[in-house]
Design an enzyme around this catalytic site. Structure first.
Site, PDB file in Angstrom:
ATOM      1  N   ASP A 256       0.816  -1.137  -0.088  1.00  0.00           N
ATOM      2  CA  ASP A 256       0.118  -0.180   0.087  1.00  0.00           C
ATOM      3  C   ASP A 256       0.911   1.195   0.064  1.00  0.00           C
ATOM      4  OD1 ASP A 256      -3.283   0.454   1.569  1.00  0.00           O
ATOM      5  OD2 ASP A 256      -2.040   1.794   0.110  1.00  0.00           O
TER       6      ASP A 256
HETATM    7  C1  GLC Z   1      -4.333   4.333  -0.307  1.00  0.00           C
HETATM    8  C2  GLC Z   1      -5.165   3.010   0.047  1.00  0.00           C
HETATM    9  C3  GLC Z   1      -5.342   2.114  -0.792  1.00  0.00           C
HETATM   10  C4  GLC Z   1      -5.194   2.561  -2.310  1.00  0.00           C
HETATM   11  C5  GLC Z   1      -3.856   3.171  -2.380  1.00  0.00           C
HETATM   12  C6  GLC Z   1      -3.666   3.703  -3.595  1.00  0.00           C
HETATM   13  O1  GLC Z   1      -3.513   4.625   0.806  1.00  0.00           O
HETATM   14  O2  GLC Z   1      -5.131   2.467   1.568  1.00  0.00           O
HETATM   15  O3  GLC Z   1      -6.456   1.324  -0.604  1.00  0.00           O
HETATM   16  O4  GLC Z   1      -5.321   1.526  -3.203  1.00  0.00           O
HETATM   17  O5  GLC Z   1      -3.680   4.175  -1.340  1.00  0.00           O
HETATM   18  O6  GLC Z   1      -4.515   4.835  -3.917  1.00  0.00           O
END
Ligand code: GLC
Length: 721
Positions: free
Chosen positions: A267
Site C-alpha cells: 500500500d
Molecule cells: C491508499 C489506500 C489503498 C489505495 C492506495 C492507492 O492509501 O490504502 O486502498 O489502493 O492508497 O491509492
C-alpha cells in the site's frame, strides 16, 4: 508472447532496470501526464531521478485514454527495452458511473448485480486506459468507528467471500488478453486491515492466527481462488510485524501455502513505514525486509530503487529473488497483452459513447435500489404522490452521495435526492430547505426549514455524513449524526408530522435517537450516481425495499464491536440458570445490536414455518435437506433474502452462536407460499482447531432459518463420523 520471450527480456535487463520495475509512481512524474494523478497518501520527498522514471514499471492514478496513451508512448520511447507501463488506479465501486459503496452493495446480497457493477467499472476504466484496479477491498469489519468500513461488504466471512468472487469475476472476466474491456483486480488489504484497534485507521492489528484464518483470511483466499491477479499488503501489523515486511504472512502463507504467484504491491508508502513501525532502522533495512517478505512493487516510496542494488551486490538479497519479482510483473504485462498492444483498451471515441451510458446508469440505479435498507417504517411509507412534501436537510440537494472512493465520479452528474423526489412527487408538491449543513448551521436556516415543515403533510429529512467523514483516515470516535443534524431532527419531530429520515453515510451510525424520533428510516449509504432516483423509487413504492444489513448497527459506540457471529461466553445473558447481575451484559443497553446482521424491512411481510430436515443426522459425504415454507402475507409482491445459519454446540474451541452458511433471494407474489430448500453438507461445518487443522467434529448442531440473524426458526441435527 511466449514465456521464453519474457525470460529473454529479463536476461537483457540490467540490475538497475530490474529494480526500477518495482517502482510505482503517481502520474505527475510521467512525461505526457495532463493532470495531477490520484494522490491518496502522504507525499514524501521522493528523490526520483529521470532514469528511475524511464525504467519504472507502473503508474498510479492515470486515466483518460488521451493522457494514458501519451504517457505510454513517451515511456516506450524512453525505455531501452520497450517494456510497457502498467496503469493502475482505485476503481472500487465504479469509474465514472458510480455504484453504491461496497458496504451498500453488500446489503443487496446480490452477486449478479455486484459482478455486473465491477464489469461496468472495468469497461469504463479500461476504455480510459486503466489496466489494473486496486479492488476488491475484502477486509472483514466489525468496528464502525473505522472510516473504511464503507469499502467492505461487512462482518461475515462467508458473504464477504461470495462478494470477493463476484467482484473479481466482474473486473477480470475470463481472458484479460482478449477481453480489453476488463482490468486486472488487486485484492486488498492483506491482511485484516479492518481489525485496527479502536477503529482508528492504520492502528495495530493483533489477533490469534486461528482467528485470522477463521474470520479474516477467507475472503482474500476466495478472491485468489477466483483468479485475482494481484494482492495489496496492508498498512497494519499482523502479530507484531507490519504486513509489508511480514515474511510469515506473505511469503510463507500467501505464496507458499496458498500458492499465490501473482504480483504483490505494497500500500502507499507501506514499505518505508516499516521504519516508523519500528521494525526497520532505515530504508535499506525496510527494502530488505519487504523484498524478503515477498513484496514486488513499492508504491510511492523509494526504498527499493535507493537500496536494493546495494543489497544485491552486498549479498544480502539474492538476484534470483529480484528476478522472480520482475518476472511476476512482466507476466502480468504479458497477460494483459501490453507488449503487443501497449494502449490495450484506451479509446477516446468509446470514452464518449460508453462512459455513463444509459445502460450503465440503469445498472447503478438498480443496484442502489437493492442496496438501500429500510430500517423502520411506522406505516408512513410508501408515500402517495400529491402529498405536500417538505424535503429538508444537508443532503436534500447535495451531490456528495458518491462516497470517499469515487475518484473520477462526478458529484455534479449525481442525481440528488431533490431531483429524484421531484420526478416522483411532482414539483408542485415539493418544497425544500437545507435546515443546516452537514456539521454546522444557522438559526435562519432552521427557521426556514421549520416553516416549510409546518406547511407540509410529510417531512423527508435527508441527513448523514459527508464523504470526508468516512473512507481512508476517516475514523470517528462518536458515530452519531453531527449535533446540528440531531437538533434539526429534534425540532422537526416536535411538529408531529409524519417524518421520514433518509441517511447518507459510510458506516453503521448510532441511530438510537433517530429511530425514536423518525416514523421511518431508510439507510441509503452513499448510493452513487443514481442515488436520487433510486431513493425516490423506494420512497414512492415504485420499488420495494429489499436490502439486508451486512454489518450490525450498535446502540451506541460503547457497544462496539458488536457482531452477530459472536461467542456465547461462560455467563450468557438470558440463560435458563442465569443470575440477574453476574452475566455478560451492559447495565444500560441490551447486548443485541440495534439493527442486526441480515436485517431489513420491505413493504411486504413474510411468515416462516418451522424448518423441516430430511434427516436428523449428517455423515461426511452425505447431505441434509433443509426445507422451509415461507408465505408473503401482504398485498404486495416482494423479495425476501432467506438466510440459513448454523451453530456448533460444542467444538474443540468456542464456536459462534450463529454462522451464515447459505442464503437465497426469492420474489413472492402477494399471498404466495414457496418451499425454500437448502442443502447442508459436512464441509460447511469445518473450522480451525487450536492446532489450526481445518475440520469438523461430530456432535450436536442447530440450523437456523430466517429473514435476519435475530429472527430465526431452528432445528437440531447431529453430525456423525
Ligand atoms: C491508499 C489506500 C489503498 C489505495 C492506495 C492507492 O492509501 O490504502 O486502498 O489502493 O492508497 O491509492
Amino acid at each position: 508472447m511466449a514465456d521464453q520471450a519474457l525470460h529473454s527480456i529479463l536476461e537483457q535487463m540490467t540490475l538497475d532496470e530490474k529494480i526500477a520495475q518495482f517502482m510505482q509512481l503517481a502520474t505527475p512524474f510521467f512525461e505526457g501526464a495532463e493532470e495531477e494523478g490520484e494522490i491518496t497518501g502522504p507525499m514524501a520527498e521522493m528523490g526520483i531521478t529521470e532514469e528511475i522514471v524511464r525504467n519504472s514499471g507502473s503508474v498510479l492514478g492515470a486515466s483518460g485514454a488521451k493522457e494514458v496513451r501519451n504517457i505510454q508512448e513517451a515511456h516506450l520511447r524512453n525505455n531501452r527495452l520497450g517494456i510497457p507501463l502498467l496503469i493502475m488506479a482505485d476503481i472500487v465501486h465504479g469509474f465514472k458511473t458510480i455504484f453504491p459503496v461496497p458496504l451498500a452493495i453488500g446489503c443487496s446480497w446480490d452477486m449478479e448485480l455486484a459482478e455486473k457493477s465491477s464489469e461496468i467499472a472495468a469497461r469504463e476504466a479500461s476504455i480510459s486506459g486503466v489496466h489494473v484496479t486496486f479492488a476488491p477491498m475484502v477486509d472483514l469489519v466489525r468496528d464502525p468507528r473505522w472510516g473504511r468500513v464503507m469499502e467492505s461488504t461487512g462482518e461475515d466471512p462467508f458473504l464477504n467471500s461470495e462478494f470477493a468472487r463476484a467482484f473479481v469475476k466482474g473486473f477480470q472476466g475470463k481472458n484479460l488478453a482478449e477481453d480489453t474491456d476488463r482490468v486486472a483486480a488487486c485484492v486488498k488489504h492483506f491482511a485484516a486491515y479492518g481489525a485496527a484497534e479502536g477503529g482508528r485507521d492504520y492502528n495495530t492489528v493483533d489477533m490469534s492466527e486461528r482467528q485470522l484464518r477463521e474470520m479474516y483470511l477467507p475472503a482474500y483466499k476466495a478472491a485468489l481462488d477466483e483468479g485475482c491477479e494481484m494482492v495489496m499488503t496492508a498498512f497494519n501489523t499482523v502479530d507484531g510485524i507490519p504486513a509489508s515486511g511480514n515474511k510469515k504472512l506473505v511469503r510463507d502463507l500467501l505464496r507458499d501455502e496458498w500458492g499465490f504467484d501473482g504480483i504483490l504491491i505494497s500500500d502507499w508508502g507501506a514499505v518505508k513505514e516499516l521504519i516508523p513501525h519500528g521494525v526497520a532502522d532505515g530504508e535499506k533495512e525496510a527494502a530488505e525486509k519487504a523484498m524478503k517478505a515477498g513484496v514486488d512493487i513499492e508504491m510511492m516510496t523509494t526504498c527499493y530503487v535507493q537500496h536494493l542494488k546495494e543489497l544485491v551486490e552486498g549479498g544480502s538479497v539474492s538476484e534470483e529473488l529480484i528476478d522472480e519479482a520482475v518476472l511476476r510483473i512482466l507476466t502480468l504485462k504479458k497477460k494483459l497483452g501490453l507488449f503487443e498492444h501497449p494502449h490495450r483498451g484506451a479509446d477516446e471515441k468509446r470514452e464518449q459513447e460508453v462512459i455513463m451510458s444509459e445502460e450503465h446508469r440503469d445498472a447503478a440505479r438498480e443496484l442502489a435500489v437493492k442496496s438501500c435498507v429500510l430500517l423502520k417504517n411506522d406505516k408512513v411509507l410508501p408515500l402517495q404522490a400529491g402529498k405536500k412534501i417538505a424535503l429538508i436537510g444537508p443532503f436534500a440537494q447535495n451531490g456528495d452521495i458518491l462516497g470517499p472512493w469515487a475518484w473520477k465520479g462526478s458529484r455534479e452528474k449525481a442525481v440528488q435526492l431533490y431531483e429524484g423526489i421531484a420526478k416522483r412527487a411532482g414539483l408542485e408538491s415539493l418544497s425544500s430547505a437545507k435546515g443546516c449543513d452537514v456539521a454546522g448551521g444557522t438559526e435562519e436556516e432552521l427557521k426556514e426549514a421549520l416553516a416549510l415543515a409546518e406547511e407540509a403533510e410529510v417531512v423527508i429529512l435527508a441527513l448523514g455524513e459527508s464523504s470526508e467523514m468516512s473512507g481512508e483516515a476517516g475514523s470517528r470516535s462518536d458515530i452519531r449524526l453531527p449535533e446540528v443534524q440531531r437538533e434539526l431532527l429534534a425540532a422537526i419531530s416536535k411538529l408531529g408530522k409524519p417524518t421520514v429520515v433518509v441517511l447518507f453515510n459510510g458506516r453503521p451510525l448510532d441511530l438510537t435517537e433517530v429511530s425514536h424520533r423518525a416514523d421511518a428510516v431508510l439507510e441509503a449509504w452513499f448510493p452513487g450516481t443514481e442515488g436520487g432516483h433510486a431513493i425516490a423509487d423506494l420512497l414512492y413504492g415504485f420499488e420495494n425495499p429489499s436490502g439486508r444489513l451486512t454489518m450490525s448497527f450498535p446502540h451506541n459506540v460503547g457497544q462496539v464491536p458488536v457482531y452477530y457471529n459472536c461467542f456465547n461466553t461462560g455467563r450468557p445473558q438470558g440463560a435458563p440458570d442465569a443470575q440477574e447481575r453476574y452475566v455478560s451484559q451492559y447495565l444500560d443497553i441490551p447486548n443485541e445490536a440495534l439493527y442486526p446482521f441480515g436485517y431489513g424491512l420491505s413493504y411486504s411481510s413474510f411468515t416462516y414455518e418451522e424448518p423441516v430436515l430430511s434427516n436428523k443426522t449428517l455423515k461426511a459425504g452425505e447431505t441434509i435437506d433443509v426445507t422451509v415454507r415461507i408465505t408473503n402475507t401482504s398485498e404486495r409482491e416482494g423479495e425476501e433474502t432467506v438466510q440459513l445459519y448454523v451453530r456448533d454446540l460444542s467444538g474443540e474451541v468456542v464456536r459462534p452462536l450463529k454462522e451464515l452458511k447459505d442464503f437465497v433471494k426469492l420474489t413472492f407474489k402477494p399471498g404466495e407460499t414457496k418451499e425454500v430448500n437448502f442443502t447442508l453438507r459436512e464441509e460447511q461445518l469445518r473450522y480451525h482447531h487450536s492446532d489450526l487443522q481445518f475440520a469438523s467434529d461430530p456432535g450436536e448442531f442447530i440450523v437456523f432459518v430466517g429473514p435476519n440473524s435475530a429472527e430465526v426458526k431452528e432445528q437440531s441435527f447431529t453430525l456423525v463420523k
